[in-house]
Design a protein around this motif. Structure first.
Motif, PDB file in Angstrom:
ATOM      1  N   LYS A  43       0.817  -1.203   0.074  1.00 26.65           N
ATOM      2  CA  LYS A  43       0.095   0.008   0.029  1.00 26.65           C
ATOM      3  C   LYS A  43       0.991   1.177   0.158  1.00 26.65           C
ATOM      4  O   LYS A  43       0.380   2.531  -0.538  1.00 26.65           O
ATOM      5  N   PRO A  57      -0.079  -6.711   7.016  1.00 23.39           N
ATOM      6  CA  PRO A  57      -1.076  -5.652   7.013  1.00 23.39           C
ATOM      7  C   PRO A  57      -0.966  -4.450   6.074  1.00 23.39           C
ATOM      8  O   PRO A  57      -1.595  -3.616   5.639  1.00 23.39           O
ATOM      9  N   ASP A  58       0.299  -4.346   5.237  1.00 20.47           N
ATOM     10  CA  ASP A  58       0.623  -3.447   4.262  1.00 20.47           C
ATOM     11  C   ASP A  58       0.187  -3.900   2.650  1.00 20.47           C
ATOM     12  O   ASP A  58       0.415  -3.213   1.920  1.00 20.47           O
ATOM     13  N   VAL A  60      -2.632  -4.852   0.155  1.00 19.78           N
ATOM     14  CA  VAL A  60      -3.877  -4.403  -0.544  1.00 19.78           C
ATOM     15  C   VAL A  60      -3.990  -5.010  -1.933  1.00 19.78           C
ATOM     16  O   VAL A  60      -3.125  -5.090  -2.549  1.00 19.78           O
ATOM     17  N   TYR A 110      -5.951 -13.963   6.537  1.00 21.21           N
ATOM     18  CA  TYR A 110      -6.399 -12.961   7.344  1.00 21.21           C
ATOM     19  C   TYR A 110      -7.468 -13.093   8.284  1.00 21.21           C
ATOM     20  O   TYR A 110      -7.714 -12.158   9.158  1.00 21.21           O
ATOM     21  N   VAL A 114      -8.089 -10.782  11.554  1.00 20.07           N
ATOM     22  CA  VAL A 114      -9.299  -9.889  11.960  1.00 20.07           C
ATOM     23  C   VAL A 114     -10.312 -10.584  12.994  1.00 20.07           C
ATOM     24  O   VAL A 114     -10.869  -9.401  13.674  1.00 20.07           O
ATOM     25  N   ASN A 120      -8.884  -3.215  14.813  1.00 14.96           N
ATOM     26  CA  ASN A 120      -7.427  -2.568  14.392  1.00 14.96           C
ATOM     27  C   ASN A 120      -6.829  -3.439  13.110  1.00 14.96           C
ATOM     28  O   ASN A 120      -5.820  -2.824  12.709  1.00 14.96           O
ATOM     29  N   ALA A 121      -7.158  -4.735  13.048  1.00  9.47           N
ATOM     30  CA  ALA A 121      -6.725  -5.550  12.065  1.00  9.47           C
ATOM     31  C   ALA A 121      -6.843  -4.884  10.699  1.00  9.47           C
ATOM     32  O   ALA A 121      -7.730  -4.412  10.226  1.00  9.47           O
ATOM     33  N   GLN A 122      -5.647  -5.037   9.909  1.00  8.99           N
ATOM     34  CA  GLN A 122      -5.880  -4.723   8.625  1.00  8.99           C
ATOM     35  C   GLN A 122      -5.614  -5.721   7.614  1.00  8.99           C
ATOM     36  O   GLN A 122      -4.942  -6.824   7.817  1.00  8.99           O
ATOM     37  N   LYS A 126     -11.083  -6.760   4.338  1.00  4.59           N
ATOM     38  CA  LYS A 126     -11.609  -6.768   5.654  1.00  4.59           C
ATOM     39  C   LYS A 126     -13.235  -6.569   5.775  1.00  4.59           C
ATOM     40  O   LYS A 126     -14.010  -7.047   6.756  1.00  4.59           O
TER      41      LYS A 126
END
Length: 431
Positions: A43, A57-58, A60, A110, A114, A120-122, A126
């Motif tokens: 991302k 988490p980065d 996308v 993921y 989640v 807060n999870a990315q 999501k």
């Protein structure tokens, strides 16, 4: 002879050959395949991620013109599957399977993250992994179940495990079990969308096909019972039998309700009924009632088709604009109903062809679909609907065009048709 003079129809007055229908669908496919990448990127750096083996988490989804996890794309996945089946072109089927497989892979990585920290999870998907509304889960779940039941080799266990319980158990309902909006939010106060205890006609589609397909998936008759009950309870509140069409919204506790007959919502309702009848056992106690409701709605819609094939944004207000996505949904659902014997081919076959030819004319050279109303909530006044913008970037029209073209191919493969005294007629089965 004067009655045989050539007529100049603005919309072609004929049944479009299968090869021409496919050419339209191919343009749509080429455009969508180019603008909806099934890829992951970082991302921040935007660098491609070729292989993902942990919940980064980065990571996308690479941006495109449309989101791969929207309810509109659930319809598009179903449309691609239908186009693949009708044309025999594996490219359509592969479009859906590739993106479903990506979602399955991301869910495996993921979902634990989640679940452990929903706030807060990315995660790249999501909204699907932590659904808050039918839009997050219903149509996507329908596409998973359709693909699974057609033999797709994707492990749909976790995907269906996320979305099906949300649709069938967690979504808010009225006291009689009807799917609704405006239930309590996280703070305990009603979600005012737009008001407490509101029925949106759209939700017949967002929920009911998935509920019915879960009956086929599990063999548990409670899902069939619920799906049929939803159709009949929505219809009892929202269908106008004099006009033969549905109002868009209903608010429990109000004495009067906004009788605004939005076209696309009526399309979702019609589509929901054909999808339910596709899997509802014919000996189910409510089968005939659902089929009768479908016929009542189809006959109502027949009264309002414009002379050139489309329907208006507000169905019974011909000074509102002609809208493509609703017209495509009607073309699909009416053709499916003809193919399954719910409706007479003689009555509805010509109407479907006129609708399809008009819809096909809205697919431009790039494969974009023109004249699609953008996302639309419900309102209590006509101006809201009259002035909703249209855009080729409104995702709602693409799946319906694919579904309509596929079902028209099937209809015209099944039945004899031709001009009889200058009128397009359907006359019997193909040999």
């Amino acid at each position: 002879m004067l009655h045989a003079l050539e007529v100049h129809y603005p919309t072609p007055y004929r049944a479009m050959p299968a090869a021409e229908v496919k050419a339209v669908l191919d343009r749509v496919f080429d455009y969508l395949n180019a603008v909806t990448p099934a890829e992951l990127i970082n991302k921040t750096s935007h660098a491609p991620i070729a292989k993902l083996d942990k919940a980064d988490p980065d990571a996308v989804l690479k941006p495109g013109d449309f989101r791969l996890t929207s309810y509109e794309w659930g319809v598009t996945y179903a449309g691609m599957l239908a186009a693949g089946a009708a044309t025999g072109d594996q490219l359509y089927t592969d479009y859906t399977i590739k993106r479903h497989q990506l979602m399955a892979d991301l869910t495996r990585l993921y979902l634990p993250v989640v679940k452990a920290d929903t706030a807060n999870a990315q995660a790249p998907i999501k909204s699907f992994l932590n659904p808050h509304a039918l839009d997050d889960a219903g149509a996507l779940c329908m596409s998973f179940l359709k693909a699974k039941q057609s033999g797709a080799r994707v492990d749909y266990g976790q995907l269906v495990g996320v979305c099906a319980p949300f649709v069938t158990e967690k979504e808010y309902r009225l006291s009689d079990g009807t799917i609704a909006r405006g239930g309590p939010g996280a703070d305990g106060k009603p979600k005012m969308r737009p008001l407490q205890n509101t029925l949106w006609l759209d939700d017949m589609f967002m929920a009911v096909p998935t509920i019915a397909l879960m009956g086929k998936e599990t063999g548990n008759s409670k899902y069939y019972d619920d799906a049929a009950r939803q159709v009949l309870q929505f219809s009892r509140r929202m269908f106008n039998p004099q006009l033969g069409i549905y109002m868009h919204g209903y608010v429990e506790g109000m004495r009067d309700h906004p009788e605004l007959h939005w076209a696309r919502a009526n399309g979702w309702a019609l589509m929901a009924m054909v999808e339910v009848l596709e899997v509802l056992p014919k000996n189910h106690k409510d089968y005939k009632a659902v089929e009768a409701q479908l016929r009542a709605h189809a006959n109502g819609l027949a009264r309002y088709q414009d002379k050139d094939g489309l329907w208006h944004q507000l169905i019974d207000r011909p000074d509102s604009y002609l809208e493509t996505s609703a017209s495509a949904i009607y073309a699909y659902a009416l053709a499916r109903a003809v193919n399954r014997g719910y409706l007479d081919k003689e009555m509805f076959g010509p109407m479907v062809n006129l609708a399809w030819n008009a819809v096909a004319s809205k697919v431009n050279a790039k494969g974009e679909v023109e004249g699609i109303c953008v996302g639309t909530g419900m309102a209590f006044d006509p101006a809201f609907y009259y002035y909703r913008p249209v855009s080729t970037k409104a995702a709602h029209g693409y799946g319906p065009v694919l579904l309509a073209g596929a079902e028209v191919i099937e209809m015209n493969k099944k039945f004899k048709y031709g001009l009889n005294d200058s009128g397009l007629m359907y006359q019997g089965q193909q040999q």
